[in-house]
Design a protein around this motif. Structure first.
Motif, short mmCIF file in Angstrom:
data_model
loop_
_atom_site.label_atom_id
_atom_site.label_comp_id
_atom_site.label_asym_id
_atom_site.label_seq_id
_atom_site.Cartn_x
_atom_site.Cartn_y
_atom_site.Cartn_z
N ILE A 64 5.77 -3.34 7.45
CA ILE A 64 4.62 -2.48 7.73
C ILE A 64 3.75 -3.16 8.77
O ILE A 64 3.48 -4.36 8.68
CB ILE A 64 3.78 -2.26 6.44
N ARG A 65 3.28 -2.40 9.74
CA ARG A 65 2.34 -2.93 10.75
C ARG A 65 0.93 -2.59 10.28
O ARG A 65 0.64 -1.45 9.92
CB ARG A 65 2.61 -2.30 12.10
N ASP A 93 5.89 -7.85 5.25
CA ASP A 93 7.11 -7.48 4.54
C ASP A 93 6.71 -7.17 3.11
O ASP A 93 6.15 -8.03 2.41
CB ASP A 93 8.13 -8.61 4.58
N LEU A 94 6.98 -5.94 2.68
CA LEU A 94 6.65 -5.50 1.33
C LEU A 94 7.90 -4.93 0.67
O LEU A 94 8.80 -4.44 1.36
CB LEU A 94 5.57 -4.40 1.38
N VAL A 98 -0.05 1.91 -0.49
CA VAL A 98 -1.09 1.39 0.40
C VAL A 98 -1.86 0.26 -0.29
O VAL A 98 -2.22 -0.74 0.35
CB VAL A 98 -2.05 2.53 0.82
N ALA A 99 -2.09 0.38 -1.59
CA ALA A 99 -2.82 -0.64 -2.33
C ALA A 99 -2.19 -2.03 -2.17
O ALA A 99 -2.90 -3.04 -2.18
CB ALA A 99 -2.89 -0.27 -3.81
N ALA A 100 -0.88 -2.10 -1.99
CA ALA A 100 -0.20 -3.39 -1.83
C ALA A 100 -0.67 -4.11 -0.56
O ALA A 100 -0.78 -5.33 -0.54
CB ALA A 100 1.31 -3.20 -1.82
N LEU A 106 4.34 3.80 1.02
CA LEU A 106 4.64 3.49 2.42
C LEU A 106 6.14 3.45 2.65
O LEU A 106 6.92 3.23 1.71
CB LEU A 106 4.02 2.15 2.80
N ARG A 107 6.51 3.65 3.91
CA ARG A 107 7.92 3.57 4.31
C ARG A 107 8.07 2.52 5.40
O ARG A 107 7.12 2.20 6.11
CB ARG A 107 8.38 4.92 4.86
N ASP A 108 9.28 2.04 5.54
CA ASP A 108 9.56 1.04 6.56
C ASP A 108 9.10 1.56 7.92
O ASP A 108 9.38 2.71 8.29
CB ASP A 108 11.06 0.75 6.60
N GLY A 109 8.37 0.72 8.65
CA GLY A 109 7.90 1.07 9.98
C GLY A 109 6.55 1.75 10.03
O GLY A 109 6.04 2.02 11.11
N ASP A 110 5.96 2.05 8.87
CA ASP A 110 4.64 2.69 8.85
C ASP A 110 3.60 1.77 9.47
O ASP A 110 3.74 0.55 9.47
CB ASP A 110 4.21 3.05 7.43
N GLU A 111 2.53 2.40 9.97
CA GLU A 111 1.40 1.66 10.52
C GLU A 111 0.16 2.02 9.72
O GLU A 111 -0.15 3.19 9.54
CB GLU A 111 1.20 2.02 11.98
#
Length: 77
Positions: free
Chosen positions: A3-4, A26-27, A33-35, A62-67
């Motif tokens: 995540i960016r 890296d999550l 989002v709380a993470a 969230l998904r991979d690549g989300d900002e």
């Protein structure tokens, strides 16, 4: 997943100065989002956007690549 995260205003101080308010995290898959807020020790009294869309739901998955962009809340006048 990666995540960016972009922090604005005083929130940038949560990161090293050379980061210029940007960090990639890296999550685990399926993280909300709380993470992001927990990982960066961010207050929840802020405004945020995920992929350019304003959000209030800290449970949003969230998904991979989300900002994720995090702003100080605007002052009323």
């Amino acid at each position: 997943m990666r995540i960016r995260v972009i922090l604005y205003s005083y929130l940038r101080e949560r990161l090293p100065s050379e980061a210029n308010g940007h960090v990639e995290l890296d999550l685990p898959d399926g993280s909300p989002v709380a993470a992001v807020f927990e990982r960066l020790d961010l207050p929840r009294q802020v405004a945020l956007a995920v992929n350019g869309m304003a959000q209030r739901d800290f449970g949003l998955v969230l998904r991979d690549g989300d900002e994720v962009r995090v702003f100080r809340q605007g002052a009323g006048g």
